[in-house]
Design an enzyme around this catalytic site. Structure first.
Site, PDB file in Angstrom:
ATOM      1  N   GLU A 480       0.823  -1.206   0.000  1.00  0.00           N
ATOM      2  CA  GLU A 480       0.000   0.000   0.000  1.00  0.00           C
ATOM      3  C   GLU A 480       0.860   1.260   0.000  1.00  0.00           C
ATOM      4  OE1 GLU A 480      -2.984  -0.289  -0.774  1.00  0.00           O
ATOM      5  OE2 GLU A 480      -3.165  -2.428  -0.393  1.00  0.00           O
ATOM      6  N   HIS A 483       1.774   2.197  -3.495  1.00  0.00           N
ATOM      7  CA  HIS A 483       0.735   2.996  -4.156  1.00  0.00           C
ATOM      8  C   HIS A 483       0.820   4.444  -3.677  1.00  0.00           C
ATOM      9  CE1 HIS A 483      -1.444  -0.097  -6.263  1.00  0.00           C
ATOM     10  NE2 HIS A 483      -1.727  -0.783  -5.166  1.00  0.00           N
ATOM     11  N   GLU A 509      -0.282  -1.442 -10.581  1.00  0.00           N
ATOM     12  CA  GLU A 509       0.272  -2.228  -9.467  1.00  0.00           C
ATOM     13  C   GLU A 509       1.799  -2.301  -9.510  1.00  0.00           C
ATOM     14  OE1 GLU A 509      -1.371  -3.324  -6.863  1.00  0.00           O
ATOM     15  OE2 GLU A 509      -3.340  -2.737  -7.629  1.00  0.00           O
ATOM     16  N   HIS A 611     -15.123 -12.545 -11.999  1.00  0.00           N
ATOM     17  CA  HIS A 611     -14.171 -11.506 -12.402  1.00  0.00           C
ATOM     18  C   HIS A 611     -14.480 -10.978 -13.805  1.00  0.00           C
ATOM     19  CE1 HIS A 611     -11.411 -12.414  -9.112  1.00  0.00           C
ATOM     20  NE2 HIS A 611     -10.730 -11.354  -9.474  1.00  0.00           N
ATOM     21  N   PHE A 613     -17.308 -11.900 -15.836  1.00  0.00           N
ATOM     22  CA  PHE A 613     -18.703 -11.760 -16.265  1.00  0.00           C
ATOM     23  C   PHE A 613     -19.517 -10.840 -15.356  1.00  0.00           C
ATOM     24  CE2 PHE A 613     -17.515 -15.952 -18.110  1.00  0.00           C
ATOM     25  CZ  PHE A 613     -17.504 -15.520 -19.419  1.00  0.00           C
ATOM     26  N   ALA A 614     -18.965 -10.519 -14.198  1.00  0.00           N
ATOM     27  CA  ALA A 614     -19.711  -9.609 -13.318  1.00  0.00           C
ATOM     28  C   ALA A 614     -18.794  -8.574 -12.669  1.00  0.00           C
ATOM     29  CB  ALA A 614     -20.438 -10.401 -12.238  1.00  0.00           C
ATOM     30  N   GLY A 616     -14.892  -6.134 -13.238  1.00  0.00           N
ATOM     31  CA  GLY A 616     -14.288  -5.269 -14.250  1.00  0.00           C
ATOM     32  C   GLY A 616     -13.153  -5.905 -15.026  1.00  0.00           C
TER      33      GLY A 616
HETATM   34 ZN    ZN Z   1      -2.513  -2.757  -5.042  1.00  0.00          ZN
END
Ligand code: ZN
Length: 697
Positions: A480, A483, A509, A611, A613-614, A616
């Site tokens: 984190e 990021h 990432e 992941h 089909f429903a 992003g």
């Molecule tokens: Zn991350």
């Protein structure tokens, strides 16, 4: 009234997190949206294809919404309550509506196109060019460029897709809920750890077996991950593992919860949407806003697949041998429901690391000091406590200022370290409070400095005992903070592409996973890992085990991700939803090359592949591997320079800061990478880090 609402303050140095109450949300957000609606109308009326009359007012509008809505969302994540939840649910549709309206504004789209086609275009810097191009692309992909019937058709498809995805998730959820297995004989669940038994008894109690206890049952097993996984990993009862595995595998694939036809419809509509937008297939639509291209992804997946295969075969041989040596009758005939069970036994034997026992070596304050020291060594920035400078939402929250080598502030961040189950979401994350921006500068300063928050869920300190972390939690904090560093150390002044903004999401990432690598760097880790009572450094033998355990069954895990990514790619590129081949045929064909143990003929994992089909991740599942390649290759620049060579590490760190961390979305991620690495990304370092290089002859 409005004047008292902290969500409507005209201006502030830092958000008034301490003053926002749930009752502010409804009137505050409504008033704000009305004001922004007015500003948007003004903008559309007076719009001109110039920075001052288009981009700057647009940045002001979007920034205001991001900052205020960001505050509300943040409080919902860290200081939730029934009142707040109800208020957010109520205003959310209006907020979404406003954003759609903004994203589909034709005057704004036309003005961006006019900039693109003007004689000034060539004189714009890279960041500005990227902003214009990105805005045009986003508008085009949301159908703004289409006319009349085509646009109507497009909107219809979007709505239909939305409904189908919703239905897909509901079916997965309902199918998962439908299965439950009642167990009354303790022998049948031998091997299950105490936590799993406790959960199973709790589930039983909630289903009417009021007197259920972890010790004496009865127990109920379900297909939810916390119940399903321990059975696969620990239940000695092979028949139980088989029953549960088979149920899991065919979720949402029959009867009224069957997702097969929904998948077909989704694929058809996505293809139709792609064609309307002028693309060959849906993968091209997905890649239009990503770093990767279809060809590059296919090439990468094949390269990783080929490198992983022999290792996965060896993983399977190791399991067989181990099962045989353990005297197991199923050793010669290992089935899908045996793999997790035996690999857990093998892991215990080989590494014998007990996560809980490592906690005393990872006291949170020491870990954070080590992390900040690393940032100082690599990037030349110092992190200093600045508590009291900004209002906070809880007394445990710490506030920090990040300073450059000339001791000037460059960014700030909040750190909310401890778990508060009653009001705080689980997990760990970093998010944007302010992004760096010239347009939003105040108090006579040239830019507004970036502000981030980092949230974790560590065990709170008790008395004199500091918060003690597992090794995995240490990795998460490093992740984190990676990021956060990209957000905070940006030198980009254009708010739309500063920090993590405007970075293609298959590249985002890179800095986070890059930072994780340092947890396995001996000097870094051992400088952090000191026993909180004795001061003793983590024994080297445990460090070695941590490093070795990292690559346990790496070939198998790699192939598993490649199977998912490859099916996803095929279904969104070459697959013809109206053709004679079924989605299951595609999956089987991919599995032949990506699974050492062939899947069962009745395998219907696609019916629960949320992941793509429903979620992003449609034509985007590859990004897990893509980002790993980038981060491993970035870290390898430090290895090449020599991890023990202080001077070389410092130079490489500064280059990383000046490229990956500084440029934000202002340059294409490939250019940024090349600027740092001196060449395009290579998958070799990832394979090497994962122990997947061919064994030298
Ligand atoms: Zn991350």
């Amino acid at each position: 009234m409005a004047d008292d609402n902290p969500l409507l303050l005209a201006d502030f140095d830092f958000p008034p997190f301490d003053r926002v109450e749930p009752f502010h949300v409804r009137p505050g957000m409504r008033d704000l949206l009305t004001r922004l609606e007015g500003e948007l109308e003004e903008l559309e009326k007076g719009v001109e294809p110039t920075w001052g009359k288009l981009v700057e007012p647009l940045e002001r509008i979007t920034d205001r919404l991001d900052v205020i809505w960001g505050m509300v969302q943040h409080l919902k994540a860290v200081k939730d309550s029934d009142d707040l939840r109800a208020a957010v649910e109520e205003v959310q549709p209006d907020k979404v509506k406003f954003q759609l309206r903004l994203g589909q504004s034709k005057p704004i789209y036309e003005a961006f196109k006019a900039i693109r086609n003007s004689s000034d275009w060539e004189s714009l810097n890279d960041a500005r060019k990227r902003i214009v191009q990105e805005q045009i692309k986003e508008a085009v992909l949301s159908g703004v460029a289409l006319e009349n019937e085509q646009r109507e058709k497009f909107n219809q498809i979007e709505q239909e897709l939305e409904k189908l995805s919703q239905k897909f998730s509901e079916n997965v959820l309902d199918a998962t809920k439908k299965f439950e297995k009642l167990i009354t004989d303790k022998k049948e669940i031998e091997g299950l750890p105490a936590t799993a038994l406790g959960l199973a008894a709790q589930t039983a109690a909630s289903k009417g077996h009021e007197n259920a206890t972890a010790e004496n049952g009865p127990w109920v097993i379900t297909l939810d991950a916390p119940s399903f996984m321990p059975v696969m990993q620990h239940a000695r009862n092979r028949a139980l593992r088989e029953e549960v595995y088979r149920a899991y595998l065919v979720r949402a694939s029959s009867g009224e919860l069957d997702n097969t036809n929904i998948i077909n419809q989704i694929l058809k509509l996505r293809l139709e949407k792609a064609k309307l937008l002028g693309y060959k297939n849906y993968a091209e639509v997905s890649m239009a806003q990503k770093m990767a291209t279809v060809e590059r992804v296919e090439e990468l997946l094949e390269k990783l697949r080929a490198a992983s295969w022999d290792h996965a075969v060896k993983d399977m041989e190791d399991l067989k041998t181990f099962a045989k040596d353990s005297g197991s009758p199923e050793a010669n005939d290992l089935a899908h429901w045996d793999l997790n069970f035996w690999s857990e036994r093998l892991r215990e034997t080989k590494y014998d690391i007990n996560e809980e026992e490592l906690r005393p070596y990872f006291a949170l304050p020491k870990v954070m000091d080590g992390l900040f020291a690393l940032a100082n060594k690599l990037f030349g920035v110092s992190v200093e406590p600045a508590d009291g400078l900004a209002p906070v939402w809880h007394s445990d929250v710490k506030f920090y200022c990040v300073k450059d080598s000339s001791n000037s502030p460059v960014a700030y961040f909040y750190f909310d370290p401890y778990s508060r189950p009653s009001e705080k979401r689980g997990g760990a994350w970093m998010n944007v409070v302010f992004s760096r921006s010239r347009v939003l500068a105040r108090n006579g300063l040239p830019v507004r400095l970036p502000v981030a928050h980092m949230v974790c869920n560590q065990t709170p300190p008790v008395g004199d005992k500091p918060s003690l972390m597992t090794f995995r939690e240490v990795e998460t904090v490093f992740h984190e903070f990676g990021h956060a560093l990209q957000h905070m150390l940006t030198k980009q002044d254009e708010g739309f592409v500063a920090g993590i903004r405007g970075v293609e999401w298959d590249a985002v990432e890179l800095p986070s996973q890059f930072m994780e690598n340092w947890c396995y760097h001996k000097d870094t880790l051992l400088s952090i890992a000191k026993h909180y009572e004795t001061g003793e450094t983590l024994p080297e033998e445990i460090y070695n085990k941590l490093v070795a355990a990292k690559n346990f069954r790496a070939g198998t895990f790699s192939l598993r991700q490649i199977r998912f990514a490859s099916v996803d790619m095929e279904l969104h590129t070459t697959y013809d939803p109206s053709g004679s081949e079924s989605i299951y045929d595609v999956d089987r064909r991919v599995a032949e090359k990506t699974q050492v143990l062939a899947p069962l003929p009745e395998d219907r994992f696609l019916c629960s592949f949320s992941h793509i089909f429903a979620g992003g991740y449609a034509a985007g599942y590859y990004s897990y591997k893509w980002a790993e390649v980038l981060s491993a290759d970035a870290f390898s620049a430090f290895e090449d320079a020599g991890l023990d060579n202080e001077k070389a590490i410092e130079e490489t760190g500064r280059r990383f800061r000046d490229t990956v961390l500084a440029l934000g979305g202002g340059k294409s991620p490939l250019e940024v990478f090349v600027a740092f690495r001196g060449r395009e990304p290579s998958p070799e370092p990832l394979l090497r880090h994962n122990g997947l290089l061919p064994v030298a002859a």
